[in-house]
Design a protein around this motif. Structure first.
Motif, PDB file in Angstrom:
ATOM      1  N   GLY A   1      -0.856   3.212  10.222  1.00 35.35           N
ATOM      2  CA  GLY A   1       0.263   2.364   9.863  1.00 35.35           C
ATOM      3  C   GLY A   1       1.046   2.862   8.665  1.00 35.35           C
ATOM      4  N   VAL A   2       1.564   1.909   7.905  1.00 30.57           N
ATOM      5  CA  VAL A   2       2.447   2.225   6.777  1.00 30.57           C
ATOM      6  C   VAL A   2       1.706   2.994   5.680  1.00 30.57           C
ATOM      7  CG1 VAL A   2       3.819   1.188   4.929  1.00 30.57           C
ATOM      8  CG2 VAL A   2       3.993   0.295   7.255  1.00 30.57           C
ATOM      9  N   SER A   3       0.440   2.687   5.461  1.00 31.83           N
ATOM     10  CA  SER A   3      -0.341   3.428   4.455  1.00 31.83           C
ATOM     11  C   SER A   3      -0.424   4.899   4.828  1.00 31.83           C
ATOM     12  CB  SER A   3      -1.757   2.848   4.343  1.00 31.83           C
ATOM     13  OG  SER A   3      -1.724   1.516   3.923  1.00 31.83           O
ATOM     14  N   GLY A   4      -0.552   5.177   6.117  1.00 33.01           N
ATOM     15  CA  GLY A   4      -0.605   6.560   6.576  1.00 33.01           C
ATOM     16  C   GLY A   4       0.668   7.320   6.273  1.00 33.01           C
TER      17      GLY A   4
ATOM     18  N   LEU B 286       1.221   7.239  12.985  1.00 34.91           N
ATOM     19  CA  LEU B 286       1.892   6.124  13.642  1.00 34.91           C
ATOM     20  C   LEU B 286       1.620   6.032  15.142  1.00 34.91           C
ATOM     21  CD1 LEU B 286       5.454   6.070  11.987  1.00 34.91           C
ATOM     22  CD2 LEU B 286       3.552   4.514  11.558  1.00 34.91           C
ATOM     23  N   TYR B 287       1.554   7.191  15.810  1.00 32.21           N
ATOM     24  CA  TYR B 287       1.552   7.180  17.274  1.00 32.21           C
ATOM     25  C   TYR B 287       0.205   7.495  17.920  1.00 32.21           C
ATOM     26  CZ  TYR B 287       6.564   6.839  16.595  1.00 32.21           C
ATOM     27  OH  TYR B 287       7.811   6.422  16.210  1.00 32.21           O
ATOM     28  N   GLN B 288      -0.819   7.694  17.116  1.00 31.46           N
ATOM     29  CA  GLN B 288      -2.205   7.807  17.589  1.00 31.46           C
ATOM     30  C   GLN B 288      -2.414   8.858  18.691  1.00 31.46           C
ATOM     31  OE1 GLN B 288      -1.830   3.321  18.134  1.00 31.46           O
ATOM     32  NE2 GLN B 288      -4.038   3.548  17.846  1.00 31.46           N
TER      33      GLN B 288
ATOM     34  N   SER C  77       0.834  -1.209   0.000  1.00 20.74           N
ATOM     35  CA  SER C  77       0.000   0.000   0.000  1.00 20.74           C
ATOM     36  C   SER C  77       0.871   1.262   0.000  1.00 20.74           C
ATOM     37  CB  SER C  77      -0.929   0.008   1.216  1.00 20.74           C
ATOM     38  OG  SER C  77      -0.191  -0.033   2.422  1.00 20.74           O
ATOM     39  N   TYR C  78       1.994   1.217   0.724  1.00 17.02           N
ATOM     40  CA  TYR C  78       2.916   2.363   0.758  1.00 17.02           C
ATOM     41  C   TYR C  78       3.435   2.679  -0.636  1.00 17.02           C
ATOM     42  CZ  TYR C  78       7.250   4.939   1.710  1.00 17.02           C
ATOM     43  OH  TYR C  78       8.267   5.865   1.710  1.00 17.02           O
TER      44      TYR C  78
END
Length: 422
Positions: free
Chosen positions: A155-158, A145-147, A95-96
């Motif tokens: 995650g990685v998509s973000g 990543l750290y909410q 996705s990345y």
């Protein structure tokens, strides 16, 4: 930030970034060709042709960028499979690569505008573009990543989405700066102002110039495939080491870019002696700076690696690699500066031929032999890198001192860009 989130994600994104870096230099031939032509025409005081160069460069970067984006969007999983990654890493990085790679048209347009600004001497405004994009990306990475504030983890998509957002804002800024400092509005773009003779000139200089770096990045993809066969820990170590080395050769890279612009102007003005002396002087400064930085990095490599990981195996690998890095970066700085100087003068084929021969005939076979057969692992790959850079640095020094490049200038061969032919 990724290392604190997931070490497998480090390996996956590191491999994906090798592919992304390769594509940067695919569309980079438009950027480099544009920079060479504009620099020489500023030196020759042929300013009336520059607006046609800008029209043509924007068209070229848009076309190539769109093609690359389509490939990544539809074939991201196949590309990661080709990189010799296991199924877990492919799932993490797919996705990345699809999102970030699918947005490379944005990066292609920003890159050519940055090159136009730099070549005109507006280096500080040009810096604002990637700086803004990077800051926004880092802030976005933190959120995905750290909410914080109870937000969900993307995650990685973000990570990919935050980079796309930062690059989009960077493109908007670049369009505004192009209008303010160069007087060119993106809304004044007209297809009828695209010049095919200029496009030929951009290709004539840009393809070989970018081809040298493209060849290097292509070799890096093959090396990553070799490293992936050594295990996840080695691939993770390579990702961390590659991130650190970008800072190690930062000064040499900056000197190379600035020197390339100035040499191009000197050559355009017919000041060959000044161009020669400038190239040699910058090479000495760059090599000295790289040597000092490498020594300091080697001394403090353990605390530096501690920023990324506490894995003792990865830290041990990095320590061995950075001993070889001292030779590698010192000779790499020579190549970066003199290849840029040769390209700026119009001598674009020689660096490409040297890169193809040394990289693919010597460096890659050595990488495989030392890493796999000899059992040196990642250190063997770095030894092969050092051999490659050392050989090419000798060839580049001999070429620059021969002064054959003085006869390669575009403005020495044509009166106007409209007369250019391949």
């Amino acid at each position: 930030m990724i290392s604190h989130y997931s070490e497998p994600a480090v390996a996956s994104i590191g491999a994906a970034n090798q592919l992304l870096n390769l594509m940067v230099f695919v569309y980079g031939f438009i950027t480099i060709g544009t920079q060479i032509i504009i620099a020489q025409y500023i030196g020759a005081n042929k300013l009336r042709d520059i607006k046609h160069v800008i029209h043509t460069a924007l068209f070229g970067s848009f076309t190539i960028g769109m093609m690359i984006s389509i490939v990544f969007f539809f074939f991201s999983k196949s590309l990661l499979t080709f990189m010799n990654l296991n199924e877990e890493l492919i799932q993490i990085g797919n996705s990345y690569l699809q999102i970030f790679g699918g947005s490379l048209i944005i990066s292609a347009l920003s890159a050519v505008i940055i090159a136009i600004l730099r070549t005109h001497g507006h280096t500080k405004p040009a810096l604002l573009i990637p700086m803004t994009a990077s800051i926004l990306s880092v802030i976005g990475n933190y959120f995905v990543l750290y909410q914080p504030f109870g937000l969900p983890s993307f995650g990685v998509s973000g990570l990919a989405y935050s980079s796309v957002f930062g690059n989009m804002i960077g493109l908007i800024i670049s369009v505004a700066l192009l209008k303010r400092y160069i007087g060119f509005s993106i809304f004044s773009f007209r297809f009828r102002k695209i010049s095919f003779p200029i496009l030929k000139a951009i290709l004539m200089y840009g393809l070989p110039s970018s081809g040298e770096t493209l060849s290097y990045q292509g070799a890096q993809v093959v090396v990553t495939m070799i490293v992936a066969s050594l295990g996840a820990s080695v691939l993770i170590a390579k990702s961390y080491i590659s991130a650190i080395t970008q800072f190690v050769y930062l000064i040499a890279s900056a000197l190379s870019q600035g020197n390339q612009i100035m040499v191009g102007r000197d050559v355009g003005a017919g000041e060959f002696e000044r161009a020669y002396n400038r190239g040699m002087r910058t090479t000495i400064i760059g090599a000295s700076a790289s040597l000092i930085i490498c020594l300091i990095t080697f001394i403090f490599i353990e605390p530096i690696m501690g920023i990324f990981t506490s894995n003792p195996e990865v830290i041990h690998i990095a320590k061995e690699v950075f001993l070889v890095e001292i030779v590698l970066e010192t000779t790499r700085s020579i190549n970066m500066i003199l290849v840029g100087s040769l390209n700026a003068s119009g001598d674009v084929k020689f660096p490409l031929i040297c890169s193809l021969l040394v990289l693919w005939v010597i460096s890659l076979p050595f990488s495989y032999s030392l890493a796999i057969w000899a059992g040196f692992g990642l250190v063997g790959v770095w030894i092969a890198y050092a051999i490659d850079e050392a050989l090419r640095s000798i060839l580049m020094i001999r070429r620059w001192r021969s002064r054959i490049w003085e006869s390669k200038s575009l403005v020495q061969q044509t009166t106007t860009l409209d007369e250019v032919s391949v």
